[in-house]
Every structure is written in C-alpha cells, then in structure tokens.
Design a protein around this motif. Structure first.
Motif, mmCIF file in Angstrom:
data_model
loop_
_atom_site.group_PDB
_atom_site.id
_atom_site.type_symbol
_atom_site.label_atom_id
_atom_site.label_comp_id
_atom_site.label_asym_id
_atom_site.label_seq_id
_atom_site.Cartn_x
_atom_site.Cartn_y
_atom_site.Cartn_z
ATOM 1 N N PHE A 1 38.386 41.725 40.711
ATOM 2 C CA PHE A 1 36.953 41.916 40.918
ATOM 3 C C PHE A 1 36.741 42.463 42.328
ATOM 4 O O PHE A 1 37.367 41.984 43.271
ATOM 5 N N VAL A 2 35.842 43.426 42.468
ATOM 6 C CA VAL A 2 35.607 44.006 43.783
ATOM 7 C C VAL A 2 34.561 43.189 44.551
ATOM 8 O O VAL A 2 33.885 42.321 43.993
ATOM 9 N N ARG A 3 34.475 43.477 45.846
ATOM 10 C CA ARG A 3 33.468 42.867 46.714
ATOM 11 C C ARG A 3 32.088 42.994 46.060
ATOM 12 O O ARG A 3 31.754 44.049 45.538
ATOM 13 N N ILE B 1 28.141 35.515 49.704
ATOM 14 C CA ILE B 1 28.852 35.061 48.500
ATOM 15 C C ILE B 1 28.049 33.967 47.805
ATOM 16 O O ILE B 1 27.960 33.905 46.578
ATOM 17 N N TYR C 1 30.202 34.793 53.978
ATOM 18 C CA TYR C 1 30.138 33.560 53.191
ATOM 19 C C TYR C 1 28.741 33.236 52.692
ATOM 20 O O TYR C 1 28.577 32.779 51.564
ATOM 21 N N PHE D 1 35.279 25.562 48.752
ATOM 22 C CA PHE D 1 35.781 26.906 48.589
ATOM 23 C C PHE D 1 37.316 26.928 48.631
ATOM 24 O O PHE D 1 37.946 27.460 49.517
ATOM 25 N N PRO E 1 37.620 36.359 50.212
ATOM 26 C CA PRO E 1 38.471 35.434 49.467
ATOM 27 C C PRO E 1 39.580 36.143 48.690
ATOM 28 O O PRO E 1 40.728 35.700 48.692
ATOM 29 N N THR E 2 39.257 37.256 48.054
ATOM 30 C CA THR E 2 40.280 37.979 47.291
ATOM 31 C C THR E 2 41.306 38.609 48.239
ATOM 32 O O THR E 2 42.504 38.615 47.952
ATOM 33 N N PHE F 1 45.104 29.320 42.688
ATOM 34 C CA PHE F 1 46.032 30.436 42.597
ATOM 35 C C PHE F 1 46.524 30.476 41.154
ATOM 36 O O PHE F 1 47.355 29.695 40.742
ATOM 37 N N PHE G 1 29.415 23.935 50.352
ATOM 38 C CA PHE G 1 29.949 25.142 49.719
ATOM 39 C C PHE G 1 31.328 25.478 50.292
ATOM 40 O O PHE G 1 32.291 25.705 49.571
ATOM 41 N N CYS H 1 42.547 35.446 41.586
ATOM 42 C CA CYS H 1 41.740 34.640 42.497
ATOM 43 C C CYS H 1 40.525 34.094 41.758
ATOM 44 O O CYS H 1 39.571 34.810 41.529
ATOM 45 N N ASP I 1 38.430 47.645 47.630
ATOM 46 C CA ASP I 1 37.268 47.052 48.294
ATOM 47 C C ASP I 1 37.064 45.621 47.794
ATOM 48 O O ASP I 1 36.168 45.358 46.991
ATOM 49 N N TYR I 2 37.880 44.712 48.277
ATOM 50 C CA TYR I 2 37.798 43.311 47.869
ATOM 51 C C TYR I 2 37.003 42.498 48.884
ATOM 52 O O TYR I 2 36.948 42.829 50.064
ATOM 53 N N ASP I 3 36.449 41.380 48.419
ATOM 54 C CA ASP I 3 35.794 40.444 49.321
ATOM 55 C C ASP I 3 36.858 39.636 50.066
ATOM 56 O O ASP I 3 38.042 39.662 49.711
ATOM 57 N N PHE J 1 40.595 27.874 46.491
ATOM 58 C CA PHE J 1 40.874 28.780 45.383
ATOM 59 C C PHE J 1 42.056 28.336 44.548
ATOM 60 O O PHE J 1 43.033 27.807 45.058
ATOM 61 N N TYR K 1 27.124 43.059 53.175
ATOM 62 C CA TYR K 1 26.315 43.119 51.957
ATOM 63 C C TYR K 1 25.298 44.260 52.013
ATOM 64 O O TYR K 1 24.403 44.333 51.182
ATOM 65 N N VAL L 1 43.692 35.894 49.185
ATOM 66 C CA VAL L 1 44.587 35.480 48.114
ATOM 67 C C VAL L 1 45.606 36.578 47.777
ATOM 68 O O VAL L 1 46.736 36.297 47.411
#
Lengths: 407, 407
Positions: B202-204, A336, A333, B12, A232-233, B16, B8, B25, A228-230, B14, A290, A236
């Motif tokens: 890191f998760v959402r 975040i 976004y 944004f 951006p993750t 790497f 923002f 990330c 369960d990543y956001d 990232f 969210y 990437v």
C-alpha cells in the motif's frame, strides 16, 4: 423487427476516426441514449483530439512548448536537471525555493526559469502568503498560482529519468502530455486500460455513449526504485524497491479516491488549477507529507462533480533516495490517525449543482471541512480558512481565469 | 500530546506478517476507526492467507487441486487441451457440450472429466433446464451449477497458453488462484496496483483500516493476440492485435461496473456462484454475446453489496481466433442498443440490507430487472423469470450451499 431497431441499424454508420496511425471506432450519429434516436445531432469531434494530432504531427517540436510550466520545489542546487536536459530544456521552469531565502540555488546553464523564495512569496501575496507552506514541499503550489500557462508538470528534485524495459530513457513529460491531451473514462471500467492508446480500444460491452470520454484534468505518474511508502511501511520494508514496470495508463473511476503523490504529477491548470492546493504543512503545522494527499482528495471530489478525468500509471520516473522514515513518522503520525476520518469525509462529500466552477466547488468544500472536520482538531479550521485564502490569492493573480470561469 | 494520540502511538506495533518470502506491513491492534482505540480487538490473521502460504509451500502440489473445477463449453474436439496439459491435467474438467448432443466430443487422453450434453442438462434439470441457453457459450454456467468444488476456472476452447515478456509459458490457472486467494481492495485505489503482490504494498496515504482488504470473489483474466472487441470495433479494426503485456492485477473499485469476459475467468463458487448466471442467449433468444456481460453486471452489483472483491488483469491467455464480425453483429446489435439502458440500471441498482445471501440478492435483482427493464422488451421479463429458475435449480443441486448461506 421493430421500427426503432430498424432506425438504429440505419443509423449505425461509423466514423472512421483517424488518430495518428490509428483508427478509432466512434459511432457516428449514435446518440447517447436510445430514446434519442430521432434527434439527429452530429457529434463534434473533440477539439482536444485535433489538438493532439496537430501538436504531435511534428516530432521535432516539443509538445505544448509554450503552454506548460515545470514547477520544482527545492532547497538545493538543481543538478538533477542535467539528466532531464533533453526533455525539459525547451520548457519554462518555475522554481519554488523552500527554507532559507538567503541561500543561492544554482540552476544548470541553459534552462529558462524564474525562481521564487520565501521573501518573494511574502512580497507577492502579502498577508495571503499565510496559505503557502514553509519548510515543506507543499510550497510548490505557489508555482501553480503564478504560472500563466494552461498546463503544469511538477517533479521532485530527487527524481531522475527512468528507463523502460527496453532500456530506453522515458520522456516522462511527453507521456504526461499524452495523458492530458487524450480523454478519460471515469464512468465505466475498460479492462484493456486506456482505450485511446495505440493498440487498444474499448472492449466488448463498453457502452458506445461513453466512448467519447471526458476531458482529462490530472495525470498521475509513478516511480521506479524507491516506492512512495508511508513511514511505517518504510520502517518495515527498508529494502523494498519498485522494479515492476506496468505498461498501463488508466482512469480512476468516478467515486473512487486515490492517494495522489506530488512527486511526478501533471495537470490542466485551466480545468482544475484552483483546487490543486497543497494545504498547510511543515513549519508551524502539526503534520507534513499529507500535502499532495489532501490535494488529491479535494481534486478527485471536484473532478467527479464537474465530470473531469484523473489518470494514473505511466510515466515512471526514477526515485533515487528514500527519505528518513523516523523523520517521516514524526511528520505523518497525526495524518495517519486523521486520515481514517478524512477518507470517509471525502467519500461522502457531495457538492451542490450550483457549484459549476472549480473556485466555487473549492470554497464549498472548505465550508464542509470546517463544519465536519473542525471537531477532529482545530488544525482543520485553520486549513479551511487557508483554502479560502488560497482561492482569493489565486483569483487575484489570475483575474482572467476568474472571468473565464464565468464568475 | 492528547491522550488519544499517546494511545495511538503505543498501539502502533506492527505485525510482521510473513507471506512466502515477503513481509507485509499490517497494523497490529490498529482498529478500523480512530474512535475505537479503546476497544482492543486483536485482528485475526486471515485464514485465506494461511491457506495461501500452506498451499503454496510445496511447489510440486498443484494449487487447490481438489477444490477447483475447470469448466469448458464446446462444440468440438478438445485438442486445445494438449497445450494446457502441464497446467490442467491435475484438475477435474467439466465439459458442457453445446449444440447437437449426438456428436461425439473427443477429449485428449489422461484428463479427468465429466461431460454434459443437452440431453443430460434436460434430464438433470427437467423443466428448469429452460434457464440454460442452447447454441451459445452461455451454456457453460450449467457447469458452475453441477460442480461440487469451491472454485471454478472457465476458459474457451480457442484460448491457448500465452507467453510472458521473458518468453515463459504463463500458467493462467495458477495466477487466477493467487488472485482469488489474496484479498481485494475495492474501497480505495492503490496506485501501485495489487498491494498483496510480491514487491508491492500500500502506498503513502492508503488508510490503514482498509489494508486488510476483503475476500476476492472473482478473478478476470485478459487476452493477448485477439482482443475481446464488439462486432463494430472488429469491423473497423480487423487487424488489431493486443500485444501489450500489462504486468498488473487490480481490484475494480466499489461502485464501478466493468465488461466481464467469460473467456478466461475464475471465481469462488461459495462466495458468488449463484450469481454467475450467463442468462438467456443464443437459440430462440433475441441476442447473443452478452452472456458474460450480463453476469458481470449482476455479480459486480452483488459483490459491492456484500463487500466482496473483483480483480482484473493477469493472467493473460492467447486468444487464437477472431470470431466472424458479421455473425457477431447480428447477435450483438440488440445488446449494443439495450446496454445503453442496462448500464444506468445496474449503476443505480441498490439492494436492501436484508439481502445477506447471494441467492436473496439475485432474486431481488431479478425483481428489479422485471420492474425496470421489462418495458424495454419482453425479453427482460423472460430473463427475470429465468434468473429465478436458475436460483431454484442451483439450490436444488446445491442443498448444502443453501444451508451454508443460512437460508
């Protein structure tokens, strides 16, 4: 030897507390504070444990069969239920249909269910239906509200049965029930994880006065395969899969916030239901994704205030499909950005002693949201109002709960 | 779109961030607080990570070979080292001989070590040797004091190499080093455990401003086979063995205390060494088996104050032999009683802002111990004095550390 120590030793008789084939070491006549040695109160064995041992006595009867609803938000046919049939069929399903209400959702045969689409929600709640999100899985919380059961398990329709390291199918629901029916330990960390699990206990140095634990309100399960990543993750690390099976359940300590995911979640409606509001997301709202986070921050603050436990870890489900990271980024976004202020808000939130029911805690929290987050964006003023509407709608549909909570 | 949001999004980008074969990330130009968007500070990549990737580049060079000492308290020949030879031989050992100083302790050939018995401790510390326990494994902390290295790993002589679920020998020391060289996340809970591990993140819902983490000061490992139970639990469950391998490392959240076991423990001496005092136990003292617990409570309060991390979980060692529960009960019973007051004391302990070094934190804590725990038993007055003596002795043996800490 001082008299108080002598007294202590004479009182040091242990209750051999049988739980399944496991003996738990609980101090008998051991008071929570050493200065209370002279008040001989026999601790009551938790009714929750008796319940657990009684309910689990027969493996043929599904646990809490008549006390739990499974809530599923969806926009498609529920073919995914086929895989869950051995575990879910004995239970009642509440399906919350999102999107076009004229679409027919097919449910595999043999399942006992009720289904609500947007028209139903509008009809049942009237003007208060404004608090239920549309075109977002946040709509699932309507199912929590209309349920009449003590426990809820909610799962996404892209979640399948995972396998444990031995290759056996994981009965996620059964594990959630075990989590909910055994106590939590939010006040001190146990390094061997859940001390109530078979083969584990409290380690040396764990205060005896805290070994009874507190009631568990929430059980948060995890996901193998797609984590369960956001967005951006996801962008990437598009190929990252969660393959690590961590064989642990643990209590999230008091005062610590966590990111609660609604994909594989169970809770005790009577203990925390009115705070399980998934907010205003999706259609007409500035953010999405969210919904469960918002609920998680709110329930954690309230559980900490009311002395209730939140567990995370097992069970795992198999999350089959990653959602589109570009679409997700658009939804996320602002979240975040905003969460950098929301987290300190929730970390600092305190509730007055007078708030002794979930409803009163939640209303108080809505006031603080308006007062402190309204300045970030007008969205939070609307959300604070929706929180109040949600409680009003909850109490309307659950009048007995209102009485139970002593209001 | 408001200008701040536009800003923002443009920020944004990232980074790497390559770590081994893993991409992390991390937000580049992402400030810790949304209101800081206009202060463009480029975050420095943690030197700790560079260290990690450099050190781990060659698998033939043992990690931190010249920067870590292994501290072993013992009363017997160190035959147990044979099993650890493949992992420990490249490192320097500090052996603290407890009990009769005339006894000869045999160390298997090929190990590089220094050995201190009670006569050595008395000679080196003079009157300050009173702060080092005798006839108790608490004496091990003398080894922390005389080490000149940045890192310490300490292990009991009844701990052997454990196997992972695939049957491979676990290099406990290597895992501790990985734990210490990667950051901790004490301010928010990550449901997929250590986000810096390969295959995790890191998760959402995890705030981006907290994803850099903080330096890790302590790595607490666990035990397969004989769990670290107190005497009452040992008595009640004499046959319980820990067979559950939980494949996780996690940060113990800020504000949460835990029972730190000294059996399989590593720490960064420069970050937390002066607080790793194992107290007054054993010979001439009213309690035993609370040495590591005491240190654990103290270091956690100080790590929380200084913004340092404490990790627990992997690595496992194989704990071979349960100690005698009847002997343990005699050592522990006052501790079991006292801890009911000690835990609330440490839970409520706060340190003033002016305390910016471990030494100053520890001295302040000793004052609070005297003021608040002295009334429980005179033992705590003596312990508070010993805490000050310990710091004086530490600074005497580590004059450079004193300067490093800006005193």
């Amino acid at each position: 030897m001082t008299p108080i120590i002598a007294r202590f030793l004479s009182n040091f008789i242990f209750l051999f507390h049988k739980k399944g084939n496991q003996t738990k070491c609980l101090p008998y006549l051991y008071p929570p504070h050493p200065l209370n040695f002279f008040t001989h109160k026999t601790p009551s064995i938790r009714s929750i444990d008796l319940h657990l041992s009684t309910t689990m006595a027969s493996s043929t009867t599904p646990l809490l069969k008549d006390e739990l609803d499974i809530v599923i938000p969806t926009i498609r046919n529920l073919d995914f239920l086929e895989m869950w049939r051995p575990f879910f069929q004995p239970y009642h399903l509440i399906i919350v249909q999102d999107g076009d209400p004229s679409k027919i959702i097919k449910v595999p045969e043999g399942f006992d269910y009720e289904l609500y689409n947007r028209n139903d929600i509008n009809r049942i709640l009237g003007p208060k239906s404004s608090c239920i999100s549309f075109k977002d899985s946040a709509c699932r919380c309507f199912g929590y509200m209309v349920s009449k059961k003590k426990y809820i398990f909610t799962i996404d329709d892209d979640c399948f049965v995972a396998k444990d390291p031995s290759g056996n199918d994981i009965n996620a629901l059964e594990q959630h029930i075990k989590n909910l029916l055994s106590p939590s330990t939010p006040f001190f960390f146990n390094t061997l994880y859940d001390p109530y699990r078979e083969g584990a206990d409290f380690v040396r140095g764990y205060p005896f006065s805290l070994r009874e634990g507190v009631s568990t309100a929430v059980s948060h399960g995890l996901w193998l395969n797609i984590p369960d990543y956001d967005a951006p993750t996801q962008l990437v690390k598009p190929r990252e899969r969660n393959t690590r099976f961590v064989d642990a359940v643990m209590t999230i300590p008091k005062g610590t916030l966590f990111p609660m995911c609604g994909m594989n979640l169970a809770f005790d409606r009577e203990l925390i239901g009115p705070a399980m509001y998934f907010g205003l997301m999706g259609d007409g709202q500035p953010i999405g994704r969210y919904d469960d986070m918002w609920a998680g921050w709110c329930i954690k603050v309230i559980c900490d205030h009311l002395g209730l436990g939140v567990k995370t870890g097992l069970p795992y489900i198999w999350h089959s499909k990653a959602s589109n990271p570009f679409v997700n980024l658009k939804k996320e976004y602002k979240g975040i950005y905003w969460q950098e202020e929301l987290i300190p808000f929730f970390q600092g939130a305190t509730l007055p002693k007078e708030c002794t029911t979930v409803q009163s805690c939640y209303k108080e929290l809505s006031k603080q949201v308006k007062a402190k987050l309204g300045k970030i964006d007008d969205y939070f003023n609307k959300l604070a109002d929706a929180m109040v509407t949600w409680i009003e709608a909850w109490d309307e549909l659950n009048p007995s709960a209102e009485i139970t909570n002593g209001k």
